[in-house]
Scaffold this motif. Structure first.
Motif, PDB file in Angstrom:
ATOM      1  N   LYS A   1     -21.372  46.329 -30.077  1.00  0.00           N
ATOM      2  CA  LYS A   1     -21.282  45.355 -31.028  1.00  0.00           C
ATOM      3  C   LYS A   1     -20.536  44.133 -30.753  1.00  0.00           C
ATOM      4  N   TYR A   2     -19.376  44.222 -30.175  1.00  0.00           N
ATOM      5  CA  TYR A   2     -18.449  43.100 -29.996  1.00  0.00           C
ATOM      6  C   TYR A   2     -18.848  42.245 -28.636  1.00  0.00           C
ATOM      7  N   THR A   3     -19.516  42.952 -27.788  1.00  0.00           N
ATOM      8  CA  THR A   3     -19.751  42.309 -26.521  1.00  0.00           C
ATOM      9  C   THR A   3     -21.115  41.547 -26.456  1.00  0.00           C
ATOM     10  N   ILE A   4     -22.057  42.192 -27.135  1.00  0.00           N
ATOM     11  CA  ILE A   4     -23.325  41.473 -27.169  1.00  0.00           C
ATOM     12  C   ILE A   4     -24.188  41.362 -28.460  1.00  0.00           C
ATOM     13  N   GLU A   5     -24.051  42.334 -29.436  1.00  0.00           N
ATOM     14  CA  GLU A   5     -24.975  42.284 -30.432  1.00  0.00           C
ATOM     15  C   GLU A   5     -24.401  40.971 -31.358  1.00  0.00           C
ATOM     16  N   ARG A   6     -22.997  41.120 -31.780  1.00  0.00           N
ATOM     17  CA  ARG A   6     -22.506  40.125 -32.666  1.00  0.00           C
ATOM     18  C   ARG A   6     -22.507  38.756 -32.048  1.00  0.00           C
ATOM     19  N   PRO A   7     -22.265  38.668 -30.897  1.00  0.00           N
ATOM     20  CA  PRO A   7     -22.087  37.180 -30.399  1.00  0.00           C
ATOM     21  C   PRO A   7     -23.396  36.605 -30.572  1.00  0.00           C
ATOM     22  N   LEU A   8     -24.556  37.380 -30.121  1.00  0.00           N
ATOM     23  CA  LEU A   8     -26.100  37.059 -30.088  1.00  0.00           C
ATOM     24  C   LEU A   8     -26.222  36.590 -31.571  1.00  0.00           C
ATOM     25  N   HIS A   9     -25.943  37.489 -32.715  1.00  0.00           N
ATOM     26  CA  HIS A   9     -26.034  37.392 -34.277  1.00  0.00           C
ATOM     27  C   HIS A   9     -25.289  35.946 -34.519  1.00  0.00           C
ATOM     28  N   LEU A  10     -24.149  35.707 -33.995  1.00  0.00           N
ATOM     29  CA  LEU A  10     -23.189  34.519 -34.490  1.00  0.00           C
ATOM     30  C   LEU A  10     -23.953  33.401 -34.110  1.00  0.00           C
ATOM     31  N   GLY A  11     -24.666  33.114 -32.728  1.00  0.00           N
ATOM     32  CA  GLY A  11     -25.382  32.098 -32.390  1.00  0.00           C
ATOM     33  C   GLY A  11     -26.683  31.862 -33.067  1.00  0.00           C
ATOM     34  N   ALA A  12     -27.497  33.085 -33.345  1.00  0.00           N
ATOM     35  CA  ALA A  12     -28.756  32.804 -34.047  1.00  0.00           C
ATOM     36  C   ALA A  12     -28.203  32.460 -35.337  1.00  0.00           C
ATOM     37  N   ALA A  13     -27.492  32.982 -36.075  1.00  0.00           N
ATOM     38  CA  ALA A  13     -27.341  32.914 -37.594  1.00  0.00           C
ATOM     39  C   ALA A  13     -27.001  31.523 -37.780  1.00  0.00           C
ATOM     40  N   MET A  14     -26.296  30.779 -37.147  1.00  0.00           N
ATOM     41  CA  MET A  14     -26.082  29.364 -37.302  1.00  0.00           C
ATOM     42  C   MET A  14     -27.301  28.441 -36.677  1.00  0.00           C
ATOM     43  N   ALA A  15     -28.149  29.208 -36.108  1.00  0.00           N
ATOM     44  CA  ALA A  15     -29.340  28.169 -35.734  1.00  0.00           C
ATOM     45  C   ALA A  15     -30.410  28.562 -36.692  1.00  0.00           C
ATOM     46  N   GLY A  16     -30.111  29.310 -37.862  1.00  0.00           N
ATOM     47  CA  GLY A  16     -31.165  29.580 -38.992  1.00  0.00           C
ATOM     48  C   GLY A  16     -31.707  30.915 -38.887  1.00  0.00           C
ATOM     49  N   ALA A  17     -31.436  32.126 -38.272  1.00  0.00           N
ATOM     50  CA  ALA A  17     -32.087  33.166 -37.998  1.00  0.00           C
ATOM     51  C   ALA A  17     -32.214  33.934 -39.284  1.00  0.00           C
ATOM     52  N   SER A  18     -33.537  34.822 -39.505  1.00  0.00           N
ATOM     53  CA  SER A  18     -33.786  35.517 -40.739  1.00  0.00           C
ATOM     54  C   SER A  18     -33.173  36.832 -40.329  1.00  0.00           C
ATOM     55  N   ALA A  19     -33.230  37.615 -41.328  1.00  0.00           N
ATOM     56  CA  ALA A  19     -32.796  39.277 -41.256  1.00  0.00           C
ATOM     57  C   ALA A  19     -33.568  39.792 -40.006  1.00  0.00           C
ATOM     58  N   ALA A  20     -34.840  39.543 -39.944  1.00  0.00           N
ATOM     59  CA  ALA A  20     -35.852  40.199 -39.059  1.00  0.00           C
ATOM     60  C   ALA A  20     -35.569  39.553 -37.603  1.00  0.00           C
ATOM     61  N   ASP A  21     -35.068  38.535 -37.418  1.00  0.00           N
ATOM     62  CA  ASP A  21     -34.578  37.869 -36.207  1.00  0.00           C
ATOM     63  C   ASP A  21     -33.355  38.580 -35.537  1.00  0.00           C
ATOM     64  N   LEU A  22     -32.221  38.636 -36.522  1.00  0.00           N
ATOM     65  CA  LEU A  22     -31.269  39.318 -36.332  1.00  0.00           C
ATOM     66  C   LEU A  22     -31.504  40.806 -35.938  1.00  0.00           C
ATOM     67  N   GLU A  23     -32.465  41.545 -36.711  1.00  0.00           N
ATOM     68  CA  GLU A  23     -32.701  43.079 -36.151  1.00  0.00           C
ATOM     69  C   GLU A  23     -33.472  43.103 -34.791  1.00  0.00           C
ATOM     70  N   ALA A  24     -34.130  42.060 -34.412  1.00  0.00           N
ATOM     71  CA  ALA A  24     -34.685  42.076 -33.222  1.00  0.00           C
ATOM     72  C   ALA A  24     -33.631  41.931 -32.079  1.00  0.00           C
ATOM     73  N   LEU A  25     -32.764  41.087 -32.370  1.00  0.00           N
ATOM     74  CA  LEU A  25     -31.714  40.884 -31.490  1.00  0.00           C
ATOM     75  C   LEU A  25     -30.866  42.202 -31.333  1.00  0.00           C
TER      76      LEU A  25
END
Length: 350
Positions: free
Chosen positions: A197-221
């Protein structure tokens, strides 16, 4: 933007931030100079994976390139510095990235100055404080990255949960070492929260959320990031036992001396004969373990099939990540970059 360019710009943003902080610390006292020097040495190494995943999470959802997102992503290296400094204190590690660990560096300062009292608590205390400082600076660098407040806002809860999860993962790691009876399931739980989570999932989520990601987008990541993060940590665990010190930056077999209850060790304990299990019990976690002892434990890890089993798990997790990435509804440029990062994170061999 290529991965090498992302790393270069992350480095520039990170060093520029620390340089802006430098006058404030030295204005308090010149005695704080060793703190800055220790941080400079630590920050000079590292793979910059977390900023890279944050940046490509942003680009994956259509975020534009720019120095602001680089600065926000680079703040994760200060969070990583905090985690490494504290981790080395808890593990009693002598080195990090081929250099003396921070607490050892301050122990040496105490000894070289001839100050009264024990150098050990001084080294530990200084390291804890520098770890706390870099933790505070990580949030400050994120908030002052230059991204508008409305862009930063969706990322702040994720930044908070990321910090919480890695600290919980670190505690669970300590708990497994203290118990000394960890199984594969428990070891994988540590992998999930301390690394995946710390190395990959959450950093991906962080960038994606700031770009307007939906819940489905975050789940795919997450479908991509969690298995890749597990594969990455299992690869690190293998290298921690079998890796070349010139590549790992730590002495051969250091994870064995520290008694880390990794998936590799859990697999060995499950498959060991009674005699092999007794050797593991007696020698794992011995700080005085010499090279012959390291080789004895390595032999057990090979003979029990623990090494081959761990390699198989790495391959399976990496394959899951590749499949999830191919199916993710994200920008083609990000897919290409994340494919490269997948290989970089898992393809290293002993």
């Amino acid at each position: 933007m290529s991965s090498s360019r992302v790393r270069k710009e992350v480095d520039e943003a990170l060093y520029a931030f620390v340089d802006r902080q430098r006058p404030g610390l030295l204005g308090i006292s010149e005695d704080l100079s060793p703190m800055l020097s220790a941080l400079d040495v630590l920050l000079a190494g590292g793979k910059r994976l977390r900023p890279a995943f944050c940046y490509w999470g942003w680009r994956a959802l259509g975020g534009a390139d720019g120095p602001e997102i680089i600065a926000a992503a680079a703040s994760l290296e200060l969070l990583q510095a905090s985690a490494l400094i504290h981790d080395d204190v808890m593990d009693g590690s002598d080195t990090r990235r081929g250099q003396p660990s921070v607490h050892r560096r301050f122990e040496a300062l105490h000894a070289s100055e001839g100050w009264p009292g024990s150098a050990v608590p001084f080294g530990m205390g200084a390291a804890i404080l520098l770890g706390d400082l870099t933790l505070a600076w990580s949030g400050e660098m994120f908030d002052t990255s230059g991204l508008p407040g409305e862009v930063l806002a969706p990322g702040r809860p994720l930044y908070d949960v990321m910090r919480t999860e890695v600290m919980c993962g670190q505690y669970l790691d300590m708990l497994e070492q203290a118990r000394g009876t960890g199984d594969v399931e428990s070891a994988l739980r540590v992998v999930k929260y301390k690394s995946a989570k710390y190395t990959i999932e959450r950093p991906l989520h962080l960038g994606a959320a700031m770009a307007g990601a939906s819940a489905a987008d975050l789940e795919a990541l997450s479908d991509y990031g969690l298995p890749l993060g597990a594969a990455f940590q299992l690869r690190d665990d293998v290298l921690g036992v079998f890796g070349d010190p010139a590549e790992t930056g730590k002495p051969a077999g250091d994870d064995l001396r520290e008694g880390k209850r990794t998936v590799l060790i859990a697999l060995a304990q499950e498959r060991a004969t009674p005699a092999q299990r007794e050797v593991l019990r007696r020698r794992l976690g011995d700080p005085g373990l010499d090279l012959s002892g390291v080789e004895e434990l390595r032999t057990i890890l090979v003979e029990t099939g623990a090494l081959s089993g761990c390699e198989s798990m790495i391959d399976e997790f990496a394959a899951q990540a590749h499949v999830a990435l191919a199916a993710a509804p994200i920008a083609a440029e990000a897919v290409a970059a994340l494919t490269d990062l997948t290989v970089a994170a898992t393809a290293r061999r002993v």
